[in-house]
Design a protein around this motif. Structure first.
Motif, PDB file in Angstrom:
ATOM      1  N   VAL A 193       0.981  -1.232  -0.025  1.00  0.00           N
ATOM      2  CA  VAL A 193       0.102  -0.042   0.019  1.00  0.00           C
ATOM      3  C   VAL A 193       0.809   1.114   0.146  1.00  0.00           C
ATOM      4  CG1 VAL A 193      -1.948  -1.051   1.033  1.00  0.00           C
ATOM      5  CG2 VAL A 193      -0.284   0.042   2.805  1.00  0.00           C
ATOM      6  N   ASN A 194       0.418   2.317  -0.390  1.00  0.00           N
ATOM      7  CA  ASN A 194       0.883   3.731  -0.419  1.00  0.00           C
ATOM      8  C   ASN A 194       1.151   4.288   0.960  1.00  0.00           C
ATOM      9  OD1 ASN A 194       2.161   6.028  -1.674  1.00  0.00           O
ATOM     10  ND2 ASN A 194       0.147   6.885  -1.824  1.00  0.00           N
ATOM     11  N   HIS A 195       2.269   4.791   1.195  1.00  0.00           N
ATOM     12  CA  HIS A 195       2.568   5.369   2.492  1.00  0.00           C
ATOM     13  C   HIS A 195       2.887   6.913   2.475  1.00  0.00           C
ATOM     14  CE1 HIS A 195       4.206   6.102   6.644  1.00  0.00           C
ATOM     15  NE2 HIS A 195       3.117   5.557   6.950  1.00  0.00           N
ATOM     16  N   ARG A 196       2.464   7.792   2.785  1.00  0.00           N
ATOM     17  CA  ARG A 196       2.818   9.116   2.864  1.00  0.00           C
ATOM     18  C   ARG A 196       3.259  10.050   3.931  1.00  0.00           C
ATOM     19  NH1 ARG A 196      -2.891  10.705   0.295  1.00  0.00           N
ATOM     20  NH2 ARG A 196      -3.506   9.962   2.259  1.00  0.00           N
ATOM     21  N   PRO A 197       4.242  10.824   3.822  1.00  0.00           N
ATOM     22  CA  PRO A 197       4.939  11.366   5.040  1.00  0.00           C
ATOM     23  C   PRO A 197       3.834  12.238   5.727  1.00  0.00           C
ATOM     24  CG  PRO A 197       5.313  12.518   3.169  1.00  0.00           C
ATOM     25  CD  PRO A 197       4.867  11.259   2.593  1.00  0.00           C
ATOM     26  N   ARG A 198       3.955  12.495   6.969  1.00  0.00           N
ATOM     27  CA  ARG A 198       3.072  13.309   7.889  1.00  0.00           C
ATOM     28  C   ARG A 198       3.340  14.731   7.579  1.00  0.00           C
ATOM     29  NH1 ARG A 198       0.051  13.899  12.636  1.00  0.00           N
ATOM     30  NH2 ARG A 198      -0.077  11.643  13.221  1.00  0.00           N
ATOM     31  N   ASN A 199       2.336  15.505   7.060  1.00  0.00           N
ATOM     32  CA  ASN A 199       2.394  17.113   6.838  1.00  0.00           C
ATOM     33  C   ASN A 199       1.864  18.110   7.971  1.00  0.00           C
ATOM     34  OD1 ASN A 199       3.659  16.446   4.352  1.00  0.00           O
ATOM     35  ND2 ASN A 199       1.757  15.965   3.517  1.00  0.00           N
ATOM     36  N   ALA A 200       0.866  17.227   8.994  1.00  0.00           N
ATOM     37  CA  ALA A 200       0.398  18.237   9.836  1.00  0.00           C
ATOM     38  C   ALA A 200       0.021  17.347  10.965  1.00  0.00           C
ATOM     39  CB  ALA A 200      -0.817  18.691   9.315  1.00  0.00           C
ATOM     40  N   GLY A 201       0.212  17.948  12.260  1.00  0.00           N
ATOM     41  CA  GLY A 201      -0.016  17.325  13.530  1.00  0.00           C
ATOM     42  C   GLY A 201       0.989  16.621  13.937  1.00  0.00           C
ATOM     43  N   VAL A 202       1.231  15.938  15.139  1.00  0.00           N
ATOM     44  CA  VAL A 202       2.505  15.396  15.587  1.00  0.00           C
ATOM     45  C   VAL A 202       2.292  13.780  15.863  1.00  0.00           C
ATOM     46  CG1 VAL A 202       3.805  15.639  17.778  1.00  0.00           C
ATOM     47  CG2 VAL A 202       2.919  17.473  17.110  1.00  0.00           C
ATOM     48  N   SER A 203       3.266  13.056  15.847  1.00  0.00           N
ATOM     49  CA  SER A 203       2.992  11.724  15.611  1.00  0.00           C
ATOM     50  C   SER A 203       2.926  11.508  17.221  1.00  0.00           C
ATOM     51  CB  SER A 203       4.477  11.102  15.097  1.00  0.00           C
ATOM     52  OG  SER A 203       4.242   9.634  15.544  1.00  0.00           O
ATOM     53  N   LYS A 204       2.370  10.172  17.310  1.00  0.00           N
ATOM     54  CA  LYS A 204       1.820   9.702  18.894  1.00  0.00           C
ATOM     55  C   LYS A 204       2.735   8.367  19.246  1.00  0.00           C
ATOM     56  CE  LYS A 204      -1.364  12.835  18.200  1.00  0.00           C
ATOM     57  NZ  LYS A 204      -1.436  12.860  16.644  1.00  0.00           N
ATOM     58  N   TYR A 205       3.606   8.260  18.394  1.00  0.00           N
ATOM     59  CA  TYR A 205       4.606   6.845  18.560  1.00  0.00           C
ATOM     60  C   TYR A 205       5.821   7.151  19.208  1.00  0.00           C
ATOM     61  CZ  TYR A 205       1.053   4.334  15.667  1.00  0.00           C
ATOM     62  OH  TYR A 205      -0.327   4.048  15.166  1.00  0.00           O
ATOM     63  N   GLY A 206       6.376   6.436  20.137  1.00  0.00           N
ATOM     64  CA  GLY A 206       7.728   6.443  20.741  1.00  0.00           C
ATOM     65  C   GLY A 206       8.158   5.200  20.962  1.00  0.00           C
ATOM     66  N   ILE A 207       9.518   5.059  21.407  1.00  0.00           N
ATOM     67  CA  ILE A 207      10.299   3.735  21.620  1.00  0.00           C
ATOM     68  C   ILE A 207       9.721   2.763  22.605  1.00  0.00           C
ATOM     69  CG2 ILE A 207      11.904   4.782  23.192  1.00  0.00           C
ATOM     70  CD1 ILE A 207      12.551   2.211  20.560  1.00  0.00           C
ATOM     71  N   ASP A 208       8.879   3.754  23.774  1.00  0.00           N
ATOM     72  CA  ASP A 208       8.163   3.050  24.552  1.00  0.00           C
ATOM     73  C   ASP A 208       7.027   2.220  24.281  1.00  0.00           C
ATOM     74  OD1 ASP A 208       6.802   5.573  23.953  1.00  0.00           O
ATOM     75  OD2 ASP A 208       5.450   5.073  25.800  1.00  0.00           O
ATOM     76  N   ARG A 209       6.589   2.523  23.153  1.00  0.00           N
ATOM     77  CA  ARG A 209       5.501   1.573  22.390  1.00  0.00           C
ATOM     78  C   ARG A 209       5.879   0.399  21.933  1.00  0.00           C
ATOM     79  NH1 ARG A 209       0.458   4.281  19.613  1.00  0.00           N
ATOM     80  NH2 ARG A 209      -0.939   2.492  19.052  1.00  0.00           N
ATOM     81  N   THR A 210       7.150   0.335  21.499  1.00  0.00           N
ATOM     82  CA  THR A 210       7.796  -0.740  20.818  1.00  0.00           C
ATOM     83  C   THR A 210       7.996  -1.953  22.091  1.00  0.00           C
ATOM     84  OG1 THR A 210       9.102   0.357  19.244  1.00  0.00           O
ATOM     85  CG2 THR A 210      10.010  -1.823  19.700  1.00  0.00           C
ATOM     86  N   LEU A 211       8.325  -1.280  23.207  1.00  0.00           N
ATOM     87  CA  LEU A 211       8.326  -1.993  24.466  1.00  0.00           C
ATOM     88  C   LEU A 211       7.193  -2.641  24.748  1.00  0.00           C
ATOM     89  CD1 LEU A 211      10.969   0.149  26.806  1.00  0.00           C
ATOM     90  CD2 LEU A 211      11.327  -1.809  24.936  1.00  0.00           C
ATOM     91  N   ARG A 212       6.135  -1.917  24.919  1.00  0.00           N
ATOM     92  CA  ARG A 212       4.653  -2.654  25.116  1.00  0.00           C
ATOM     93  C   ARG A 212       4.387  -3.510  23.930  1.00  0.00           C
ATOM     94  NH1 ARG A 212       3.347   3.076  25.685  1.00  0.00           N
ATOM     95  NH2 ARG A 212       1.973   2.933  24.144  1.00  0.00           N
ATOM     96  N   VAL A 213       4.581  -3.458  22.749  1.00  0.00           N
ATOM     97  CA  VAL A 213       4.323  -4.306  21.696  1.00  0.00           C
ATOM     98  C   VAL A 213       4.842  -5.700  22.217  1.00  0.00           C
ATOM     99  CG1 VAL A 213       4.716  -5.019  19.337  1.00  0.00           C
ATOM    100  CG2 VAL A 213       3.861  -2.566  20.043  1.00  0.00           C
TER     101      VAL A 213
END
Length: 315
Positions: A193-213
């Protein structure tokens, strides 16, 4: 309703209108009945006001608002629970997923699959903080679950409704739905699928999410392999511990009888006691798990199997 688009949102006031506009532009020519479920996961930036304007303009846009931020998994679970479509497609609300891919996902379902997962092959995110951890996590998840996908973290997926009816979400389990669906016999595939860069707003992901996964992966591995037979997991470790404890105990006895070594000076005696005690505890834990499993399935009348289809059965 043919199709439900589920969009979890958290502080995406700058993107939500564009997301809805792109979804409608992509699906209106398809001549299908669809709805857009916008899930406000406790936003504090005015996202809800924009969502209410959109719902007032188009009755196909339905809204759910949480009292506080519960997380993406909870938002997706709410969307799945309230969706009316035969096919459910979740997607991110940051415009990085391309709504034009929705029809391609649905078309692949018609080839006989139950789950079609998006693969962001050309992912437009930071290499070190997002893409590298994702590659490692995807390989680990594929290996541990047995369901090989390149991109478990891609929100854009298509599910047949009946597949999601048997999946309960909590923690960070939304990314593991293809693996959980495979447990009930769902056929899973993926497409680019196509993936596009974020142009507005702030990402809610961080390295702590990887640990929870990673922690949730342990839960998924247990659910896939031993959810209905916990004694098979804990019992084998218990028997192994008892076997090793027996060997250690016989060695200790041999050293006492034939080599004259005092028991209180032999560390193997402590090891023997530890192994035997651990073995009994493992088996006891497995038996308690069996009781909990029986209560879970029998108390809810929940079957331990799923049926794909029936012939010559009345409703």
């Amino acid at each position: 309703m043919d199709l439900s688009i589920v969009v979890p949102l958290y502080n995406e006031a700058e993107n939500v209108r564009a997301v809805c506009d792109e979804i409608r532009a992509a699906l209106d020519p398809e001549n299908c009945r669809y709805e857009i479920l916008l899930i406000d996961d406790g936003s504090q930036d005015g996202s809800w006001d924009v969502m209410r304007e959109l719902a007032g303009e188009d009755s196909r846009i339905r809204l759910i608002r949480f009292r506080r931020n519960f997380g993406q998994t909870a938002a997706m679970a709410a969307g799945f629970d309230h969706a009316r479509g035969k096919v459910i497609v979740p997607m991110d609300g940051d415009l990085q997923n391309d709504p034009r891919d929705i029809s391609r996902l649905v078309a692949r379902l018609k080839e006989g699959y139950d789950v079609v997962s998006g693969w962001r092959k050309k992912r437009q995110d930071k290499a070190l903080s997002r893409r590298l951890p994702s590659v490692i996590a995807n390989r680990l998840i594929s290996r541990m679950t047995g369901v090989v996908l390149h991109d478990y973290g891609c929100t854009l997926k298509a599910y047949r409704r009946e597949v999601l009816d048997g999946v309960n979400l909590y923690g960070e389990l939304h990314r593991f739905v293809p693996a959980l669906a495979s447990q009930i016999g769902a056929r899973v595939t993926e497409i680019e699928v196509n993936h596009r860069p974020r142009n507005a707003g702030v990402s809610k992901y961080g390295i702590d999410r990887t640990l929870r996964v990673i922690l949730d992966l342990l839960t998924v591995r247990f659910l896939l392999g031993y959810a209905t037979r916990p004694l098979q997991l804990f019992g084998k470790w218990g028997l192994l511990a008892i076997l090793l404890g027996g060997v250690s105990g016989l060695t200790t006895l041999y050293m006492k009888l034939f080599e004259g070594l005092n028991l209180n000076r032999n560390p193997l005696l402590i090891l023997t006691a530890f192994l035997l005690f651990s073995g009994v505890q493992f088996i006891a834990l497995g038996l308690l798990g069996e009781l909990v499993t029986r209560t879970y399935y029998e108390g809810q009348g929940k079957p331990v199997y799923t049926i794909r289809s029936k012939v010559n059965f009345e409703d």
